[in-house]
Design an enzyme around this catalytic site. Structure first.
Site, PDB file in Angstrom:
ATOM      1  N   TYR A 297       0.843  -1.198   0.000  1.00 58.22           N
ATOM      2  CA  TYR A 297       0.000   0.000   0.000  1.00 58.22           C
ATOM      3  C   TYR A 297       0.877   1.245   0.000  1.00 58.22           C
ATOM      4  O   TYR A 297       1.723   1.433   0.875  1.00 58.22           O
ATOM      5  CB  TYR A 297      -0.888  -0.020   1.231  1.00 58.22           C
ATOM      6  CG  TYR A 297      -2.092   0.895   1.161  1.00 58.22           C
ATOM      7  CD1 TYR A 297      -3.318   0.414   0.719  1.00 58.22           C
ATOM      8  CD2 TYR A 297      -2.008   2.217   1.560  1.00 58.22           C
ATOM      9  CE1 TYR A 297      -4.442   1.226   0.672  1.00 58.22           C
ATOM     10  CE2 TYR A 297      -3.120   3.043   1.514  1.00 58.22           C
ATOM     11  CZ  TYR A 297      -4.331   2.549   1.071  1.00 58.22           C
ATOM     12  OH  TYR A 297      -5.441   3.362   1.036  1.00 58.22           O
ATOM     13  N   TYR A 341      -5.742   5.274  -7.230  1.00 61.07           N
ATOM     14  CA  TYR A 341      -5.964   5.211  -5.785  1.00 61.07           C
ATOM     15  C   TYR A 341      -7.361   4.661  -5.536  1.00 61.07           C
ATOM     16  O   TYR A 341      -8.346   5.380  -5.581  1.00 61.07           O
ATOM     17  CB  TYR A 341      -5.822   6.606  -5.181  1.00 61.07           C
ATOM     18  CG  TYR A 341      -6.078   6.662  -3.683  1.00 61.07           C
ATOM     19  CD1 TYR A 341      -5.272   5.958  -2.793  1.00 61.07           C
ATOM     20  CD2 TYR A 341      -7.106   7.436  -3.165  1.00 61.07           C
ATOM     21  CE1 TYR A 341      -5.491   6.017  -1.428  1.00 61.07           C
ATOM     22  CE2 TYR A 341      -7.333   7.510  -1.801  1.00 61.07           C
ATOM     23  CZ  TYR A 341      -6.527   6.803  -0.937  1.00 61.07           C
ATOM     24  OH  TYR A 341      -6.749   6.861   0.409  1.00 61.07           O
TER      25      TYR A 341
END
Length: 388
Positions: A297, A341
Site C-alpha cells: 500500500y 488510488y
C-alpha cells in the site's frame, strides 16, 4: 500479542474473479454505477452470474450499500454482508471476511467492492473539514490545532523521524516513486501510463509537507474495483485460474490511532503492520524470502519503506537501498502513485493477475504474492498463491 496456533483459513477460499471500471479524474457517473459496473465485470471474469452471489463486503465509508449494489446488479437474496472500518486499512480485510464466510459455510460466493469519485467528488486528501463528536475526533484533537490537518501532514511527522534516525535524505522516498511510475508507464490501465519519472523529477516536484514532495503522495481517482471470492473447490471449476488465499490477517498495534499514532515509543515503524506480518507468515508458513511479488500500500512513499522492514525484507533503515536495487518486484501495476488510488483494492487485483500469469508487467513464475492494505491505521494483508 500472544502466540497462537496457525489459523485454519489458509487454502479454504480463492479469488475467482476481478473487475474494474476505468480509472479517471472525472467519471461522469454516480458511485453506485461505478460499483455496479465493477461488480458485474468481476462476475463476468469469474464466469458467474448475479444469481450466484449470496454475500457482499465493502468499506464502512463506501456510499453504495450492499443491498443497493445487489439490486443494481440483479443479485437476489444475501445471506452475508459486512463492512470493514479504517479507510484503506480495510482493503485486504474485505477479502478476509469473505474467505471466513466461505470457510464457515455462511455464503458460497462473496463479492468485495470499493467505488468512489475521489477526485471529482469527495477528496480524501483535503483532510479534516468537519467531524461529528467521537472518540476518533478526540484523538485528532491533539493534532489538528497545531496545523496537522491532512493525511500528508500526519505522515510527514513519521517520515521526518525516519530520515533523522537513519541519516537519510528525502531521496530515499524517491526510489519508491520512481519504481511505481516505471511500472505504471507500461500499464495501459494506469493513469500515468507512458509517463515514467526519474529521481531528478522527484526532487524537483513541489513540497507538500516536508519531507514529502508531490511525487511522494498518491493520486486521487474516480473508479471502482470488485473481487469475487468463493471456495477453492468451486473456483477450480470456473473460468479463471484460482488465486488461493493462503493467509489473511488484520492488525492494530499498541497506542494505535488513525494516522496520528505519535505517542508511541518509536515513529520509525508501523507496529500494526508488524501484527499483520507475523500472522501472515505464521499462517502461510512463508517468509519474505519466499515472496515473488510485493504489492504494498503506497498512499505515501515513506510507509512503503517501513512496510518492507516490518515484513523482514530488509533491516531497519535499509529499505530505500532495497528498493533501489530492485530486490523484489514491487507494485507491478504502478501502485496508487501510478495506476490508481482505489484504497488498495486495485492492488489485490494486480496480485491476482500475477498469480494467474496475466499481468501486463508479469513476473515469471509468480506463485506467491504479498498484498497489504492501508498504513498508519489498523490494517490488513493477504498472501495469495497459485493453485497447486
Amino acid at each position: 500479542m500472544s502466540t497462537r496456533a496457525r489459523d485454519r483459513l489458509g487454502g479454504r477460499a480463492a479469488i475467482a474473479g476481478i473487475g474494474a471500471t476505468e480509472f479517471s479524474k472525472d467519471s461522469g457517473r454516480s458511485e453506485l454505477r461505478l460499483a455496479a459496473e465493477a461488480v458485474r465485470a468481476a462476475l463476468d471474469d469469474a464466469g458467474l452470474t448475479p444469481a450466484d452471489v449470496d454475500g457482499m463486503v465493502t468499506f464502512t465509508m463506501d456510499t453504495s450499500p450492499e443491498i443497493t449494489v445487489a439490486q443494481a446488479c440483479g443479485i437476489g437474496e444475501l445471506s452475508f454482508f459486512s463492512r470493514v472500518h479504517y479507510g484503506g486499512g480495510a482493503a485486504c480485510a474485505t477479502v478476509q471476511q469473505a474467505a471466513m464466510a466461505i470457510a464457515a459455510g455462511v455464503a458460497e460466493v462473496v463479492v468485495c467492492y470499493r467505488a468512489f469519485n475521489e477526485r471529482s467528488g469527495r477528496r480524501f486528501g483535503s483532510g479534516v473539514q468537519h467531524r461529528e463528536p467521537s472518540a476518533e475526533g478526540v484523538a485528532l484533537g491533539w493534532s489538528l490545532p497545531f496545523g496537522l490537518l491532512t493525511p500528508a501532514s500526519w505522515v510527514a511527522m513519521a517520515a521526518q523521524r525516519y530520515l533523522h534516525t537513519y541519516g537519510l535524505t528525502p531521496e530515499a522516498f524517491g526510489h519508491v516513486a520512481v519504481t511505481d511510475r516505471r511500472y505504471a508507464a507500461t500499464n495501459p490501465a494506469a493513469w500515468f501510463h507512458g509517463r515514467p519519472i526519474t529521481l531528478a523529477d522527484h526532487a524537483a516536484s513541489r513540497w507538500i509537507v516536508e519531507p514529502l514532495r508531490l511525487l511522494d503522495c498518491c493520486q486521487e481517482t474516480d473508479g471502482g474495483q470488485a473481487i469475487v471470492v468463493t471456495s477453492l473447490a468451486r473456483a477450480r471449476a470456473l473460468a479463471q485460474r484460482p488465486a488461493v488465499i493462503a493467509a489473511a490477517a488484520q492488525g492494530a498495534g499498541r497506542a494505535q490511532e488513525q494516522m496520528t499514532s505519535f505517542y508511541r515509543d518509536d515513529l520509525t515503524g508501523l507496529p500494526e503492520m508488524s501484527v499483520v506480518a507475523r500472522r501472515l507468515w505464521h499462517t502461510s508458513g512463508l517468509t519474505a524470502e519466499d515472496i515473488d511479488v510485493a504489492i504494498l500500500y503506497d498512499h505515501f512513499t515513506p510507509f512503503v519503506l517501513m512496510q518492507l522492514e516490518e515484513f523482514g525484507f530488509c533491516g531497519k533503515g535499509e529499505a530505500a537501498e532495497f528498493v533501489r536495487e530492485d530486490r523484489v518486484p514491487l507494485n507491478t501495476h504502478g501502485g496508487q502513485l501510478g495506476e490508481a488510488y482505489l484504497h488498495g483494492m486495485n492492488g489485490i487485483a494486480e496480485a491476482v493477475r500475477q498469480v494467474r500469469g496475466t499481468a501486463v508487467n508479469q513476473v515469471p513464475q509468480a506463485g506467491r504474492v504479498l498484498v497489504t492494505a492501508g498504513t498508519g491505521v489498523p490494517t490488513s494483508g493477504l498472501v495469495l498463491t497459485a493453485d497447486g
